[in-house]
Design a protein around this motif. Sequence first.
Motif, PDB file in Angstrom:
ATOM      1  N   ALA A 261      14.545   1.436  22.825  1.00 26.16           N
ATOM      2  CA  ALA A 261      14.741   0.208  23.589  1.00 26.16           C
ATOM      3  C   ALA A 261      14.069   0.291  24.951  1.00 26.16           C
ATOM      4  CB  ALA A 261      16.244  -0.068  23.760  1.00 26.16           C
ATOM      5  N   ILE A 314      17.150  -3.699  13.544  1.00 31.35           N
ATOM      6  CA  ILE A 314      16.885  -3.692  14.986  1.00 31.35           C
ATOM      7  C   ILE A 314      15.677  -2.817  15.299  1.00 31.35           C
ATOM      8  CG2 ILE A 314      17.908  -3.253  17.250  1.00 31.35           C
ATOM      9  CD1 ILE A 314      20.653  -3.619  15.988  1.00 31.35           C
ATOM     10  N   THR A 318      12.321  -3.925  17.261  1.00 30.58           N
ATOM     11  CA  THR A 318      11.685  -3.225  18.380  1.00 30.58           C
ATOM     12  C   THR A 318      10.186  -3.110  18.155  1.00 30.58           C
ATOM     13  OG1 THR A 318      13.675  -1.947  18.878  1.00 30.58           O
ATOM     14  CG2 THR A 318      11.576  -1.036  19.630  1.00 30.58           C
ATOM     15  N   HIS A 344      13.250  -6.626  27.626  1.00 30.14           N
ATOM     16  CA  HIS A 344      13.531  -6.074  26.304  1.00 30.14           C
ATOM     17  C   HIS A 344      14.452  -4.867  26.395  1.00 30.14           C
ATOM     18  CE1 HIS A 344      12.512  -3.338  22.902  1.00 30.14           C
ATOM     19  NE2 HIS A 344      12.610  -4.440  22.197  1.00 30.14           N
ATOM     20  N   LYS A 348      17.619  -5.184  23.982  1.00 31.44           N
ATOM     21  CA  LYS A 348      17.516  -4.336  22.797  1.00 31.44           C
ATOM     22  C   LYS A 348      18.486  -3.158  22.883  1.00 31.44           C
ATOM     23  CE  LYS A 348      15.541  -5.330  19.948  1.00 31.44           C
ATOM     24  NZ  LYS A 348      14.126  -5.211  19.608  1.00 31.44           N
ATOM     25  N   LEU A 392      16.876 -12.070  22.434  1.00 32.71           N
ATOM     26  CA  LEU A 392      15.809 -11.629  21.540  1.00 32.71           C
ATOM     27  C   LEU A 392      15.071 -12.817  20.927  1.00 32.71           C
ATOM     28  CD1 LEU A 392      14.306  -9.480  19.862  1.00 32.71           C
ATOM     29  CD2 LEU A 392      16.225  -9.509  18.255  1.00 32.71           C
TER      30      LEU A 392
END
Length: 641
Positions: A261, A314, A318, A344, A348, A392
């Motif tokens: 992340a 997820i 990314t 982000h 994230k 997101l």
Amino acid sequence: MLLAVAVFAPLFGALIAGLLGRAIGDRAAQAVTILCMGLASVCGVYSFIDLVYGDATEGVVSLGTWLSAGDFNVAWALRFDTLSVAMVAMVTCVATLIHIYSVGYMSHDRAIWRFFSYLSLFTFAMLMLVTSDNLLQLFFGWEGVGLASYLLIGFWYDRPAACAAAMKAFVVNRIGDLGFAVGIALVFFLFGSIEFSDIFAAIGKHQNDLYHVLGSDFRAYEVIGVLLFIGAMGKSAQLGLHVWLPDAMEGPTPVSALIHAATMVTAGVFLMSRMSPLLDYAPGAMGFVTFMGASTALFAATVACTQNDIKRVIAYSTCSQLGYMFVAAGVGAYQASIFHLLTHAFFKALLFLGAGSVIHAMSDEQDMRRMGGIWKLIPLTYGMFWIGNLALAGIPPFAGYYSKDAILEAAWASHSVVGHYGFWCGLAAAFLTAFYSWRLMIMTFHGTARADHHTMEHVHESPLVMTGPLMVLACGAVLAGFVFHEQLLGADWKAFWGDAIMVAPGNHILHDMEEVPALVAFAPTVLGVLGIALAYLFYMFRPGIPVALAARFGGVYRFLLNKWYFDELYDAIFVQPMARLARRLWRVDGEVIDGLPNGVASLTAAGSGQIVRLQTGSIAQYAFVMLIGVVALVSVFLIFG
């Protein structure tokens, strides 16, 4: 001075926890690493505020000489500019929250002190990377995060899948790192230095220099730019060198949040922005960056739509978002690239840690097909997922709306073929991002409970030590875009960035972004809303549709479910042939290289065994042998003498 404290405090915590962890115990190891990370985050945030809003000026904090050999001199030094302090502030804050979260998530593990030592070591390596004043020091941090990621991904070393994933990440990253290392060497040959200040000062002198590569002449900047990006492809999991990222989900969830992340995977994006003065004079390399970033964004988004492991969805998200960042860097909008990197990091990390909270509540279950019907049982985690997904998907006013839209506007405003390719791929990925985000949330939290009765009985909200960091990250996911958009990308962006991001005189991309048509500006949001609506239709109101589509288009579904068959392709082209070659070389080694000396040794041993049989202890036999010898000697003398 405070910047040095921010960089080296995590190293101190890692050493204390790693070397003394068994002696001082888990609690003490947790306390010292969290205290060091807290100190680092305070110093990092203060350094950022002091430089951007205070009286501090850009500069270099020298720590001493590292290497000195002839004309090659490298110093240990920390670069103090807006880009480095922004990265330090973000990395330390997110890493501190992950350390705190890990207290709850890893509470039942048997090697807590080792885990916290690895986390802090990883953080130190990343901080060394983003504050480096030369390419070799950056490479030191680059390899440091690679080593620490290997340790963290394979932390549960008693699981074969975790060991294989750690090795895969390490090997794939070495491929990219080879390109990076060659790029650094070519930079030194061209500029006579690898110090950033020396390189940037001499950019104008070497614009027309050539390298002879593969029988043709290429501009030196183009070759260097491509090689540096190959390094970035490995670390930032771009198409072709992305295969390690999904497998890395075998590590503990806090590791996924830290590596995937805010830190390691963004190292390549940081490198592109740091080398912006050189890349701006390499349009061919920039086009390659844009193309690969756009292709990665679309590829990863399509794969995420079919995955069933909550962390792998997820992870592919990314990968897709990193593609957006490279699109921005490729069209010269480095500021937008870093802006999306920063936003982000918040949303994230929030989603990864939220996934960890779900896994914790579901007794370590990660398959979304065995979840559902739990939103009322873990309402706080559910609310955090809403915030993370809205950011997101780029829904206003959440952080992702500002940064993602800026990237797509920059791609359109580039007025180039590859830039428009980036725009359309990014637009399609925006729709798919919203779709798979709500697919994840509906399958995880809504519908009927699909877990067994025993698991459902134990579903519970995570403790405050885990939900507290989620709420702090949620604040960043809500506010970061609105607060920093104007400063990072507005009319006075030069006042904010200073000399941290330098662009060529012909780079007017931030100005051109303001003149894109309204349809271009609103299209990502509209498609995001449509993606959410489609996910509700498919997975909330008409759940039979996805099943029917998967059956009707089975080939496409399997293609996406198997991640475009990259792993199988690499296994057939590289892994199996290399394994067969290794087995044959092993046979050569065993039968020839080892066989020859072993054969001589066996012959000597056999001969000595036969000679030993002559040693009987009989004097008469010895005298007879001597007589034969004398007769043979006399015969030879008479015949040849």
